[in-house]
Write a protein that holds these residues in place. Structure first.
Motif, PDB file in Angstrom:
ATOM      1  N   UNK A  68      53.733 -45.727   4.196  1.00 20.14           N
ATOM      2  CA  UNK A  68      54.545 -45.488   5.463  1.00 20.14           C
ATOM      3  C   UNK A  68      55.103 -44.114   5.500  1.00 20.14           C
ATOM      4  N   UNK A  69      54.570 -43.417   7.116  1.00 23.15           N
ATOM      5  CA  UNK A  69      54.736 -42.255   7.289  1.00 23.15           C
ATOM      6  C   UNK A  69      55.365 -41.804   7.018  1.00 23.15           C
ATOM      7  N   UNK A  70      56.504 -40.324   6.871  1.00 26.66           N
ATOM      8  CA  UNK A  70      57.116 -39.316   6.719  1.00 26.66           C
ATOM      9  C   UNK A  70      57.436 -39.291   8.324  1.00 26.66           C
ATOM     10  N   UNK A  71      58.792 -38.945   8.695  1.00 21.95           N
ATOM     11  CA  UNK A  71      59.189 -38.989   9.534  1.00 21.95           C
ATOM     12  C   UNK A  71      59.060 -37.228  10.249  1.00 21.95           C
ATOM     13  N   UNK A  72      59.226 -36.877  10.759  1.00 21.36           N
ATOM     14  CA  UNK A  72      58.975 -35.294  11.202  1.00 21.36           C
ATOM     15  C   UNK A  72      59.736 -35.132  12.230  1.00 21.36           C
ATOM     16  N   UNK A  73      60.841 -33.614  12.103  1.00 23.38           N
ATOM     17  CA  UNK A  73      61.315 -33.128  13.108  1.00 23.38           C
ATOM     18  C   UNK A  73      61.137 -31.294  13.857  1.00 23.38           C
ATOM     19  N   UNK A  74      62.172 -31.251  14.335  1.00 24.49           N
ATOM     20  CA  UNK A  74      61.645 -29.855  14.452  1.00 24.49           C
ATOM     21  C   UNK A  74      63.127 -28.808  14.121  1.00 24.49           C
ATOM     22  N   UNK A  75      62.680 -27.938  13.477  1.00 18.41           N
ATOM     23  CA  UNK A  75      64.719 -27.200  12.861  1.00 18.41           C
ATOM     24  C   UNK A  75      64.320 -25.982  14.479  1.00 18.41           C
ATOM     25  N   UNK A  76      65.558 -25.212  14.296  1.00 14.20           N
ATOM     26  CA  UNK A  76      65.514 -24.577  15.294  1.00 14.20           C
ATOM     27  C   UNK A  76      64.768 -23.432  15.200  1.00 14.20           C
ATOM     28  N   UNK A  77      63.773 -23.001  13.909  1.00 12.54           N
ATOM     29  CA  UNK A  77      63.092 -22.224  13.766  1.00 12.54           C
ATOM     30  C   UNK A  77      61.063 -22.387  14.224  1.00 12.54           C
ATOM     31  N   UNK A  78      61.871 -23.542  14.539  1.00 10.92           N
ATOM     32  CA  UNK A  78      60.302 -24.169  15.265  1.00 10.92           C
ATOM     33  C   UNK A  78      59.513 -24.811  14.106  1.00 10.92           C
ATOM     34  N   UNK A  79      59.893 -24.477  12.857  1.00  6.57           N
ATOM     35  CA  UNK A  79      59.560 -25.180  11.739  1.00  6.57           C
ATOM     36  C   UNK A  79      59.582 -26.700  12.177  1.00  6.57           C
ATOM     37  N   UNK A  80      58.267 -27.673  11.168  1.00  9.44           N
ATOM     38  CA  UNK A  80      58.229 -28.760  11.705  1.00  9.44           C
ATOM     39  C   UNK A  80      58.724 -29.268  10.436  1.00  9.44           C
ATOM     40  N   UNK A 104      60.756 -32.354   7.602  1.00  8.34           N
ATOM     41  CA  UNK A 104      61.007 -34.206   7.069  1.00  8.34           C
ATOM     42  C   UNK A 104      62.202 -34.510   7.845  1.00  8.34           C
ATOM     43  N   UNK A 105      62.705 -35.418   7.841  1.00  8.48           N
ATOM     44  CA  UNK A 105      64.291 -35.938   9.093  1.00  8.48           C
ATOM     45  C   UNK A 105      64.643 -35.718   7.524  1.00  8.48           C
ATOM     46  N   UNK A 106      65.276 -35.401   5.999  1.00 10.22           N
ATOM     47  CA  UNK A 106      65.532 -35.971   4.780  1.00 10.22           C
ATOM     48  C   UNK A 106      65.753 -34.085   5.254  1.00 10.22           C
ATOM     49  N   UNK A 107      64.341 -33.058   5.450  1.00 12.24           N
ATOM     50  CA  UNK A 107      65.392 -32.237   5.080  1.00 12.24           C
ATOM     51  C   UNK A 107      65.811 -30.871   6.459  1.00 12.24           C
ATOM     52  N   UNK A 108      65.709 -31.861   7.362  1.00 11.94           N
ATOM     53  CA  UNK A 108      66.968 -31.208   8.474  1.00 11.94           C
ATOM     54  C   UNK A 108      68.349 -31.773   7.929  1.00 11.94           C
ATOM     55  N   UNK A 109      68.619 -33.181   7.480  1.00 12.48           N
ATOM     56  CA  UNK A 109      69.621 -33.259   7.148  1.00 12.48           C
ATOM     57  C   UNK A 109      69.952 -32.467   5.893  1.00 12.48           C
ATOM     58  N   UNK A 110      69.511 -31.631   5.283  1.00 18.07           N
ATOM     59  CA  UNK A 110      69.463 -30.790   4.611  1.00 18.07           C
ATOM     60  C   UNK A 110      70.119 -29.809   4.461  1.00 18.07           C
ATOM     61  N   UNK A 111      69.580 -29.029   6.061  1.00 17.25           N
ATOM     62  CA  UNK A 111      69.230 -27.658   6.554  1.00 17.25           C
ATOM     63  C   UNK A 111      71.755 -28.209   7.741  1.00 17.25           C
ATOM     64  N   UNK A 112      71.238 -29.224   7.782  1.00 20.80           N
ATOM     65  CA  UNK A 112      72.488 -29.514   8.490  1.00 20.80           C
ATOM     66  C   UNK A 112      73.492 -29.679   7.799  1.00 20.80           C
TER      67      UNK A 112
END
Length: 79
Positions: free
Chosen positions: A3-15, A17-25
């Motif tokens: 299973x591959x991790x889903x990746x997204x972009x944060x405001x500052x262009x860092x790649x 994971x979707x979990x890390x983005x949820x924590x930031x939000x």
């Protein structure tokens, strides 16, 4: 098959994971509303349970997007 991790972009262009983005939000919401991070996480989790969002497969729809879509479908949220 791995299973591959889903990746997204944060405001500052860092790649991230979707979990890390949820924590930031959650952290941004907590800071904006002067609440603790745990309080925001609990509120989001309770909303998911109340709107029956837990069943969704995270590979197809973001749980937060699904939460907003369901709230709009039930006319709990308008734009």
């Amino acid at each position: 098959m791995r299973k591959r991790k889903r990746l997204g972009l944060c405001l500052f262009g860092r790649i991230m994971s979707s979990r890390a983005i949820a924590v930031e939000m959650n952290l941004a919401i907590a800071q904006h509303m002067n609440l603790s991070l745990k309080t925001v996480q609990n509120c989001v989790q309770h909303l998911k349970v109340k709107l029956d969002i837990d069943y969704l497969d995270e590979n197809h729809t973001s749980p937060r997007v699904a939460l907003c879509m369901e709230a709009m479908r039930r006319k709990l949220l308008t734009l």
